[in-house]
Scaffold this motif. Structure first.
Motif, PDB file in Angstrom:
ATOM      1  N   GLU A 128      -5.097  56.564 -45.277  1.00  0.00           N
ATOM      2  CA  GLU A 128      -3.852  56.760 -44.546  1.00  0.00           C
ATOM      3  C   GLU A 128      -3.885  56.375 -43.066  1.00  0.00           C
ATOM      4  O   GLU A 128      -3.113  55.872 -42.459  1.00  0.00           O
ATOM      5  N   ASP A 129      -5.200  56.592 -42.710  1.00  0.00           N
ATOM      6  CA  ASP A 129      -5.072  56.566 -41.119  1.00  0.00           C
ATOM      7  C   ASP A 129      -5.621  55.075 -40.717  1.00  0.00           C
ATOM      8  O   ASP A 129      -5.701  54.641 -39.635  1.00  0.00           O
ATOM      9  N   ARG A 173      -3.703  52.496 -42.413  1.00  0.00           N
ATOM     10  CA  ARG A 173      -2.694  51.536 -42.704  1.00  0.00           C
ATOM     11  C   ARG A 173      -1.830  50.980 -41.745  1.00  0.00           C
ATOM     12  O   ARG A 173      -1.201  50.167 -41.705  1.00  0.00           O
ATOM     13  N   LYS A 188       2.271  50.007 -45.978  1.00  0.00           N
ATOM     14  CA  LYS A 188       2.547  51.564 -46.008  1.00  0.00           C
ATOM     15  C   LYS A 188       1.926  52.198 -46.879  1.00  0.00           C
ATOM     16  O   LYS A 188       1.680  53.641 -46.907  1.00  0.00           O
ATOM     17  N   ASP A 189       2.215  51.860 -48.115  1.00  0.00           N
ATOM     18  CA  ASP A 189       1.776  52.448 -49.560  1.00  0.00           C
ATOM     19  C   ASP A 189       0.324  52.311 -50.031  1.00  0.00           C
ATOM     20  O   ASP A 189      -0.078  52.820 -50.897  1.00  0.00           O
ATOM     21  N   GLY A 190      -0.531  51.771 -49.018  1.00  0.00           N
ATOM     22  CA  GLY A 190      -2.046  51.486 -49.303  1.00  0.00           C
ATOM     23  C   GLY A 190      -2.579  50.341 -49.635  1.00  0.00           C
ATOM     24  O   GLY A 190      -3.694  50.247 -49.841  1.00  0.00           O
TER      25      GLY A 190
END
Length: 561
Positions: free
Chosen positions: A46-47, A49, A103-105
């Motif tokens: 997450e951090d 992206r 954003k979705d990884g």
């Protein structure tokens, strides 16, 4: 020869000829594309992206910037093609799709690949001009991914000696910056007569053959002979005859460069050689050639990026530029040929499963009668302002009733009416259509598409939409005969008119004018000047007795050389 036949010395591969001429040189191929299959499938934490999104945005901006820079240093069609690709590189549709994936990884490389695949599928389903942009999208994908991976930008290598560029397909950025002294011919496995490769090859004036079966099996470094008149690529031919063929083609090209018009056969039969244009700038450029006028002014191309219908005054100013460029000369204005591969935002096109067979051309006037009235009023105003009264013609006419309705409207504005013959039904009933209009102009690109039931933008079907197809030429001959019977002019303004050899065949049918891209004007005029009207008629008769495009071309060559 089929694509699966083993290649040997003297193997002759067949394709669709696009630009005439002959060259003999070693093959070069575009550089290796970045490998996306090896990318990891793990999701980004997450951090990370947000930073990955910024990295993607910077890479896409860098690619678009380089394309814009190339466009600024290019000219003519090359500049326009590169600018359009740069715009596509910044399109919010695919950029947004890639950003969402990040954003979705998804890592940026995987996100770019997935987003482009999504839009490639969408564009392919839309067909027409949108399907033509698939090559551009994939080119943008490869450049952005190379930027993300820190690899050299993919594309055409700069050869050390004159070479022939062979590829599966070529993107605009690959072809638009080519040096014609080093890349002396083009050949592709895919592509059609209206592809970007064909457009750039015409501007560069280098031989080009597309849709060549078996070309992918020819390795870089192989000596090949490309014949853009016959549509062949000969693998490892004997050197002496190959160089003589090049020398003969050079002599023909030099004769073309010295041709200054007007269009006549060697024995003095007049055939007007005209230019196709899309705006005032193109008309002024065409005026520098021996073109005797404009046989096709594609008005819709002035308004492709316009959200609202231009006013009558705005349209009149644009049309006046073309009429002024050819003051005192014939100008044929085509009313809006919108729809299918050329949608106009202000025309309110419906969503259609098969837009090429839908509401396009004159058919948009049914639900938008004001569009046609406003355009005819603007053309009449431009004529009055410049003192150069144009002829005006409607596209996609299919019935005599449609022709009559258009002719009545055009005459009400004091204009000379004609129609395009692009639909087989119109060719079959040309005699009845001529009861209502003063001239016909045959659009061979669409006539081939509809006669052969093959999308003219499809690379896989390029051999079917070859204007040399005997079925297409039979309809052309029928249309010309109908015009001759009532003493009304019939011209040709499709790609067929840009082929010097086919131009002679069309003259043999009895066409009164040939309208081609400005770059093709001299080649067409020079070839006509080398042959007699009887030779043209003999070639036309021979062509109508053939059963395939290749046979038709060979029959014409046997008569005309």
């Amino acid at each position: 020869m089929t694509a699966t036949s083993p290649l040997t010395s003297h193997s002759v591969l067949h394709g669709v000829p696009v630009v005439a001429g002959v060259q003999y040189a070693p093959v070069i191929r575009p550089g290796t594309l970045p490998d996306v299959d090896a990318e990891p499938t793990d999701e980004l934490p997450e951090d990370e992206r947000s930073a990955e999104g910024e990295r993607f945005t910077a890479a896409a901006a860098a690619v678009a910037g380089r394309l814009r820079e190339r466009a600024a240093h290019a000219t003519g069609a090359a500049s326009e093609v590169l600018a359009a690709t740069a715009t596509l590189a910044t399109d919010r549709g695919w950029l947004g799709a890639a950003e969402k994936r990040i954003k979705d990884g998804a890592p940026a490389v995987r996100a770019v690949n997935g987003a482009i695949d999504q839009f490639v599928e969408m564009f392919t389903k839309l067909g027409g001009l949108m399907a033509e942009r698939v090559t551009d999208l994939r080119d943008i994908r490869d450049r952005v991914i190379a930027e993300l991976k820190g690899l050299p930008e993919p594309g055409v290598p700069l050869p050390d000696e004159p070479s022939i560029l062979c590829a599966e397909d070529l993107a605009p950025a690959d072809t638009a910056g080519l040096d014609p002294t080093l890349v002396v011919a083009l050949a592709t496995t895919l592509g059609g007569p209206t592809s970007h490769t064909a457009i750039i090859a015409r501007q560069l004036g280098i031989p080009c053959v597309v849709a060549v079966a078996g070309l992918d099996d020819v390795p870089a470094g192989t000596m090949v002979l490309v014949d853009g008149t016959r549509g062949t690529v000969t693998v490892a031919p004997d050197e002496a005859p190959a160089r003589e063929a090049v020398a003969e083609a050079k002599r023909i090209a030099e004769a073309a460069a010295n041709w200054s018009g007007p269009g006549t056969t060697a024995d003095g039969h007049a055939v007007a050689v005209l230019a196709n244009v899309q705006d005032g700038a193109a008309a002024r450029s065409a005026r520098q050639t021996p073109a005797e006028g404009v046989g096709l002014f594609r008005t819709e191309l002035c308004f492709l990026n316009t959200d609202t219908e231009p006013t009558v005054e705005e349209q009149a100013s644009i049309y006046a530029e073309v009429l002024e460029a050819f003051a005192g000369n014939k100008v044929v204005v085509r009313t809006l040929d919108a729809g299918s591969d050329k949608p106009l935002k202000f025309a309110g096109h419906p969503d259609e499963a098969n837009p090429a067979l839908g509401v396009r051309g004159i058919r948009i006037a049914t639900n938008n009668p004001g569009l046609l009235d406003h355009q005819l009023e603007a053309i009449a105003q431009a004529a009055e302002r410049t003192g150069n009264p144009p002829w005006v013609m409607a596209p996609m006419i299919a019935t005599a009733e449609e022709a009559k309705n258009f002719a009545d409207k055009a005459r009400a504005y004091g204009l000379t009416p004609g129609v395009m013959i692009e639909v087989p039904a119109a060719a079959l009933l040309a005699d009845r259509i001529l009861d209502h209009v003063d001239f016909l102009s045959i659009g061979t690109n669409d006539l081939a598409q509809y006669t052969m039931a093959a999308d003219r933008m499809s690379a896989e079907l390029a051999t079917l939409t070859d204007p040399w197809q005997p079925a297409v030429l039979a309809l052309v001959a029928m249309t010309v005969k109908a015009g001759a019977a009532v003493g009304k002019p019939v011209g040709v303004c499709g790609e067929a008119a840009a082929d010097p050899l086919l131009a002679c065949v069309l003259t043999g049918f009895g066409v009164t004018s040939l309208s081609a891209a400005a770059a093709a004007v001299q080649g067409v005029g020079a070839k006509l000047a080398m042959v007699t009207l009887q030779q043209c008629r003999d070639a036309a008769e021979a062509v109508l007795g053939t059963a395939s495009a290749a046979e038709a071309r060979a029959a014409a060559l046997a008569v005309l050389g």
